[in-house]
Design a protein around this motif. Structure first.
Motif, mmCIF file in Angstrom:
data_model
loop_
_atom_site.group_PDB
_atom_site.id
_atom_site.type_symbol
_atom_site.label_atom_id
_atom_site.label_comp_id
_atom_site.label_asym_id
_atom_site.label_seq_id
_atom_site.Cartn_x
_atom_site.Cartn_y
_atom_site.Cartn_z
ATOM 1 N N GLU A 41 43.597 11.330 3.171
ATOM 2 C CA GLU A 41 42.257 11.273 3.762
ATOM 3 C C GLU A 41 41.740 12.677 4.085
ATOM 4 O OE1 GLU A 41 44.872 9.694 4.859
ATOM 5 O OE2 GLU A 41 44.495 7.535 4.911
ATOM 6 N N ILE A 42 42.555 13.464 4.775
ATOM 7 C CA ILE A 42 42.143 14.820 5.145
ATOM 8 C C ILE A 42 42.030 15.706 3.901
ATOM 9 C CG2 ILE A 42 42.797 16.877 6.448
ATOM 10 C CD1 ILE A 42 41.779 14.582 8.156
ATOM 11 N N SER A 43 42.882 15.473 2.910
ATOM 12 C CA SER A 43 42.810 16.259 1.669
ATOM 13 C C SER A 43 41.493 16.045 0.952
ATOM 14 C CB SER A 43 43.979 15.878 0.740
ATOM 15 O OG SER A 43 45.217 16.220 1.312
ATOM 16 N N PHE A 44 41.044 14.778 0.898
ATOM 17 C CA PHE A 44 39.768 14.508 0.235
ATOM 18 C C PHE A 44 38.583 15.024 1.051
ATOM 19 C CE2 PHE A 44 42.038 11.456 -2.517
ATOM 20 C CZ PHE A 44 41.484 11.829 -3.744
ATOM 21 N N LEU A 45 38.687 15.005 2.370
ATOM 22 C CA LEU A 45 37.632 15.581 3.191
ATOM 23 C C LEU A 45 37.558 17.096 2.963
ATOM 24 C CD1 LEU A 45 35.453 15.370 5.340
ATOM 25 C CD2 LEU A 45 37.237 15.568 7.087
ATOM 26 N N PHE A 46 38.704 17.748 2.907
ATOM 27 C CA PHE A 46 38.765 19.181 2.623
ATOM 28 C C PHE A 46 38.148 19.490 1.260
ATOM 29 C CE2 PHE A 46 41.139 22.506 0.334
ATOM 30 C CZ PHE A 46 40.788 23.620 1.091
ATOM 31 N N SER A 47 38.497 18.698 0.245
ATOM 32 C CA SER A 47 37.975 18.945 -1.105
ATOM 33 C C SER A 47 36.470 18.719 -1.173
ATOM 34 C CB SER A 47 38.694 18.054 -2.129
ATOM 35 O OG SER A 47 38.395 16.690 -1.918
ATOM 36 N N GLY A 49 30.083 24.872 8.505
ATOM 37 C CA GLY A 49 29.498 24.147 9.632
ATOM 38 C C GLY A 49 29.975 22.711 9.718
ATOM 39 N N ILE A 50 29.930 22.006 8.592
ATOM 40 C CA ILE A 50 30.366 20.601 8.603
ATOM 41 C C ILE A 50 31.859 20.511 8.849
ATOM 42 C CG2 ILE A 50 30.440 18.462 7.278
ATOM 43 C CD1 ILE A 50 28.019 19.338 5.796
ATOM 44 N N ALA A 51 32.635 21.459 8.309
ATOM 45 C CA ALA A 51 34.085 21.451 8.524
ATOM 46 C C ALA A 51 34.413 21.535 10.007
ATOM 47 C CB ALA A 51 34.732 22.608 7.774
ATOM 48 N N SER A 52 33.711 22.419 10.708
ATOM 49 C CA SER A 52 33.950 22.565 12.142
ATOM 50 C C SER A 52 33.607 21.283 12.894
ATOM 51 C CB SER A 52 33.124 23.722 12.698
ATOM 52 O OG SER A 52 33.480 24.928 12.059
ATOM 53 N N LEU A 53 32.462 20.695 12.549
ATOM 54 C CA LEU A 53 32.036 19.469 13.223
ATOM 55 C C LEU A 53 33.023 18.330 12.982
ATOM 56 C CD1 LEU A 53 29.953 17.773 14.763
ATOM 57 C CD2 LEU A 53 28.753 17.427 12.592
ATOM 58 N N PHE A 54 33.381 18.144 11.712
ATOM 59 C CA PHE A 54 34.287 17.036 11.381
ATOM 60 C C PHE A 54 35.685 17.283 11.927
ATOM 61 C CE2 PHE A 54 31.693 15.781 7.364
ATOM 62 C CZ PHE A 54 30.660 15.399 8.193
ATOM 63 N N GLY A 55 36.124 18.552 11.860
ATOM 64 C CA GLY A 55 37.442 18.878 12.398
ATOM 65 C C GLY A 55 37.532 18.592 13.884
ATOM 66 N N LEU A 56 36.501 18.989 14.619
ATOM 67 C CA LEU A 56 36.473 18.734 16.065
ATOM 68 C C LEU A 56 36.490 17.240 16.363
ATOM 69 C CD1 LEU A 56 33.792 21.363 17.187
ATOM 70 C CD2 LEU A 56 36.201 21.381 17.828
ATOM 71 N N LYS A 57 35.676 16.483 15.651
ATOM 72 C CA LYS A 57 35.566 15.048 15.928
ATOM 73 C C LYS A 57 36.849 14.303 15.572
ATOM 74 C CE LYS A 57 30.594 14.295 15.828
ATOM 75 N NZ LYS A 57 29.500 13.448 15.307
ATOM 76 N N LEU A 58 37.392 14.589 14.394
ATOM 77 C CA LEU A 58 38.595 13.871 13.964
ATOM 78 C C LEU A 58 39.798 14.254 14.821
ATOM 79 C CD1 LEU A 58 38.186 13.957 10.065
ATOM 80 C CD2 LEU A 58 37.741 12.057 11.618
ATOM 81 N N GLU A 96 43.411 19.026 12.588
ATOM 82 C CA GLU A 96 43.316 20.389 13.126
ATOM 83 C C GLU A 96 43.357 21.459 12.032
ATOM 84 O OE1 GLU A 96 47.692 19.189 13.163
ATOM 85 O OE2 GLU A 96 45.741 18.277 13.621
ATOM 86 N N TYR A 97 43.756 21.056 10.799
ATOM 87 C CA TYR A 97 43.817 22.024 9.698
ATOM 88 C C TYR A 97 42.470 22.203 8.993
ATOM 89 C CZ TYR A 97 48.929 22.048 9.943
ATOM 90 O OH TYR A 97 50.232 22.193 10.354
ATOM 91 N N ILE A 98 41.552 21.240 9.173
ATOM 92 C CA ILE A 98 40.295 21.260 8.416
ATOM 93 C C ILE A 98 39.508 22.547 8.650
ATOM 94 C CG2 ILE A 98 37.980 20.237 8.327
ATOM 95 C CD1 ILE A 98 39.811 18.776 6.568
ATOM 96 N N THR A 99 39.207 22.861 9.920
ATOM 97 C CA THR A 99 38.356 24.021 10.222
ATOM 98 C C THR A 99 38.971 25.343 9.767
ATOM 99 O OG1 THR A 99 37.379 22.851 12.089
ATOM 100 C CG2 THR A 99 37.113 25.238 12.040
ATOM 101 N N PRO A 100 40.213 25.666 10.158
ATOM 102 C CA PRO A 100 40.755 26.966 9.726
ATOM 103 C C PRO A 100 40.916 27.084 8.214
ATOM 104 C CG PRO A 100 42.442 25.674 10.858
ATOM 105 C CD PRO A 100 41.153 24.974 11.074
ATOM 106 N N LEU A 101 41.289 25.995 7.531
ATOM 107 C CA LEU A 101 41.465 26.066 6.077
ATOM 108 C C LEU A 101 40.127 26.307 5.372
ATOM 109 C CD1 LEU A 101 44.113 23.357 5.070
ATOM 110 C CD2 LEU A 101 44.289 25.841 4.858
ATOM 111 N N VAL A 102 39.094 25.584 5.799
ATOM 112 C CA VAL A 102 37.778 25.784 5.176
ATOM 113 C C VAL A 102 37.256 27.182 5.487
ATOM 114 C CG1 VAL A 102 35.377 25.023 5.144
ATOM 115 C CG2 VAL A 102 37.208 23.332 5.117
ATOM 116 N N PHE A 103 37.476 27.680 6.707
ATOM 117 C CA PHE A 103 37.056 29.038 7.050
ATOM 118 C C PHE A 103 37.764 30.071 6.172
ATOM 119 C CE2 PHE A 103 34.751 29.398 11.317
ATOM 120 C CZ PHE A 103 34.102 28.186 11.125
#
Length: 626
Positions: A127-133, A357-366, A375-382
């Motif tokens: 799930e998180i992998s597809f969100l990241f992609s 921007g969306i990565a930060s929002l989704f990372g915070l919410k999830l 917790e990996y979404i925001t730093p990885l996308v950055f």
């Protein structure tokens, strides 16, 4: 108060730095955010606190509790609405198969390729992998334009990169929103029939609210039920209202609603669309300046340490050097693009503001909902955003030279004004394989130019829109052909450096026609032809003629005739290689070497076989030889 004021000041300072050094604004914004946030806490602060703390202990800071989520959500909704406004469905149909495939096939390759890479390299959940992609699909014009602004490229290459960034921005955002909403309907558990129903509700309410309120807003504006001075703030209130209302009916459907609302409104024929877009762009600059310093400052050093390993490097390398080229090459199969052009397009793929921007929002919410690996979404996308922006900003020009797409000479011609005179000259040059662009604030003139198959842009000469248009990177000549002398002067003074590398020219004025002392070096064609004379000549003889030259003396004899004959005006000299040389008001200074050259002029057909003409030419040659 000090922190909030500091964020705004630092944000605008970062925007200025980006403008001054011609780099994407997101780069200094994120770096400043990291500096005043996790870096300050780890290395610069004695008590281990951040200089700017968005949330502290979950309860204190600039945005305590859920406040940061709300602010980020509202800010992203406005940014996504602006992105939706720029998506023209008609442009997708007209841009040809290359760009259409890049935003469809290329997006699918990135979506599945990056997800598989994140799952196997970093060990994230599917799930998180597809969100990241989904998040790393997005490139965006805000990062593409500063990188390519000063790299002269063929129009085809720059057009592909420009329109990919513009069109994939809202499309990638929409995919990311859908993936996030699919995850959020059943966070932490198995996907059930109920989860699919909830996902359907999100899509239904988001699309319905966005579509309905876009048409309602368009109707209100067209009926002038809102005064013009309230139009922009009323639109802003509507966007925020739709976001909140849709979210109230179906949780997490607000972002989808504003994207759809922007797309529908952007494809309407509202006469107020430009005003709305201009206001939203200005507002987005302020929001982005605040948002990314906040989001970067909110990252903790522990999160950065968690991705400080070779897995992050491997994931970045796979996305940039394998997945991006694979998507480009699959999308350009059978296209007229050459191998070196495909390689350059593969190299340039910086991720931008919407992704971060969306990565930060989704990372915070999830993460707040307890979704594993969120917790990996925001730093990885950055990391992907910073890495691709830095890589492309520092190497794009060098790589363009290495693969041979860098234009050593800019031969394109920008004509200011799209009157009949400009259209006639532009059409002639276009039929002789020169890239010509006409600009005018008169929509009727621009429409007539497009009917002739010319590239024409409706723009105000006093705006900065042209400077950011990377499709004009191959322009090296500037010709100001309007009937307003002040506009002509302003055009060559403002745009001469960027678009007049090989020469900036304008029509002479009535005062400058009075004597040689008044003749300007940048004057066009001749000292005896101003805008009115040329316009009258076009009405009388709407055609451009060519005549063979036998040498320099032969050329000067014809120029003497054109000075006396008001039915003939010289324009260009075409050499024996087919290259055009613009004739200036100092038209006798043109150097003609040998035979095979031609004089290109506006006016009546010149019958060189006529006895009267032959005698005149012979007389002029004899006089010039004395």
């Amino acid at each position: 108060m000090l922190e909030l004021g500091g964020i705004i000041i630092l944000g605008i300072l970062a925007q200025w730095v980006a403008w001054k050094f011609k780099i994407p604004a997101i780069l200094p914004l994120i770096l400043i955010g990291l500096l005043v946030g996790p870096i300050a806490a780890e290395f610069l602060s004695e008590d281990g606190t951040k200089w700017i703390e968005p949330i502290w202990n979950g309860e204190e800071g600039l945005f305590p509790g859920e406040s940061l989520f709300y602010f980020v959500s509202l800010a992203i909704s406005i940014i996504l609405f602006e992105g939706g406004l720029t998506l023209r469905l008609g442009e997708i149909k007209n841009l040809g198969p290359v760009i259409t495939k890049l935003i469809s096939v290329g997006s699918l390759v990135t979506f599945f390729g990056a997800a598989v890479a994140a799952y196997f390299i970093f060990g994230l959940s599917w799930e998180i992998s597809f969100l990241f992609s989904a998040l790393v699909i997005v490139t965006g014009p805000t990062v593409i334009t500063p990188i390519l602004r000063n790299i002269p490229l063929k129009k085809d290459v720059s057009a592909v990169l420009k329109w990919e960034g513009i069109l994939i921005d809202p499309i990638g955002a929409l995919v990311a929103v859908l993936v996030f909403e699919f995850i959020s309907v059943d966070a932490g558990g198995e996907f059930t029939k109920t989860a699919f129903i909830e996902f359907g509700k999100i899509v239904l309410f988001g699309a319905t609210f966005g579509f309905t309120f876009a048409h309602a807003l368009n109707l209100i504006l067209n009926k002038k039920l809102v005064p013009h001075y309230l139009m922009n703030v009323f639109t802003l209130a509507c966007v925020l209202g739709v976001f909140v209302l849709s979210d109230a009916f179906a949780h997490e459907s607000g972002l989808l609603a504003v994207v759809v609302m922007g797309m529908v409104l952007g494809n309407s024929k509202s006469p107020y669309l430009k005003d709305i877009l201009y206001f939203k762009e200005s507002l987005s600059v302020l929001l982005i300046s605040i948002l990314f310093i906040l989001l970067a400052a909110n990252i903790n050093m522990s999160e950065l340490y968690s991705i400080y390993n070779w897995n992050t490097v491997a994931l970045f390398a796979v996305i940039v050097f394998l997945i991006r080229p694979a998507g480009v090459f699959l999308s350009t199969v059978g296209s007229p693009l050459k191998l070196n052009e495909k390689l350059f397009i593969s190299w340039v793929g910086p991720r931008g503001i919407v992704a971060a921007g969306i990565a930060s929002l989704f990372g915070l919410k999830l993460a707040s909902e307890g979704v594993p690996y969120a917790e990996y979404i925001t730093p990885l996308v950055f990391v992907v955003v910073l890495g691709t922006v830095l890589l492309n900003a520092t190497t794009a020009r060098l790589f363009a030279k290495m693969v041979g797409v860098f234009l050593e000479k800019s031969d394109g011609i920008l004509i200011v004004g799209a009157s009949k005179l400009s259209r006639l000259i532009g059409h002639y040059l276009e039929t002789h394989d020169r890239h010509v662009v006409l600009i005018d604030s008169n929509q009727s003139n621009v429409a007539k130019a497009k009917e002739l198959g010319l590239e024409a842009i409706t723009t105000n000469i006093y705006s900065d829109n042209l400077i950011d248009n990377i499709e004009l990177n191959d322009v090296g000549y500037l010709m100001a052909l309007t009937g307003n002398a002040e506009i002509n002067r302003y055009a060559i003074n403002k745009f001469g450096k960027q678009f007049g590398e090989n020469g900036s020219f304008r029509l002479v004025t009535v005062d400058e026609m009075k004597g040689d002392k008044n003749n300007p070096r940048e004057g066009l064609f001749s000292q005896t032809d101003d805008y009115n004379n040329l316009t009258n000549l076009v009405r009388k003889y709407p055609s451009i003629q060519e005549i063979d030259l036998k040498g320099a003396e032969h050329y000067r004899s014809f120029i003497d005739i054109t000075d006396k004959d008001k039915d003939i005006a010289p324009l260009f000299v075409k050499d024996d290689q087919g290259e055009f040389h613009i004739i200036t008001s100092f038209n006798k200074e043109v150097e003609i070497s040998g035979e095979g050259w031609q004089l290109v002029y506006l006016g009546k057909p010149f019958d060189i076989e006529a006895n009267e003409t032959k005698e005149q030419v012979k007389k002029d040659i004899q006089e010039s030889n004395r």
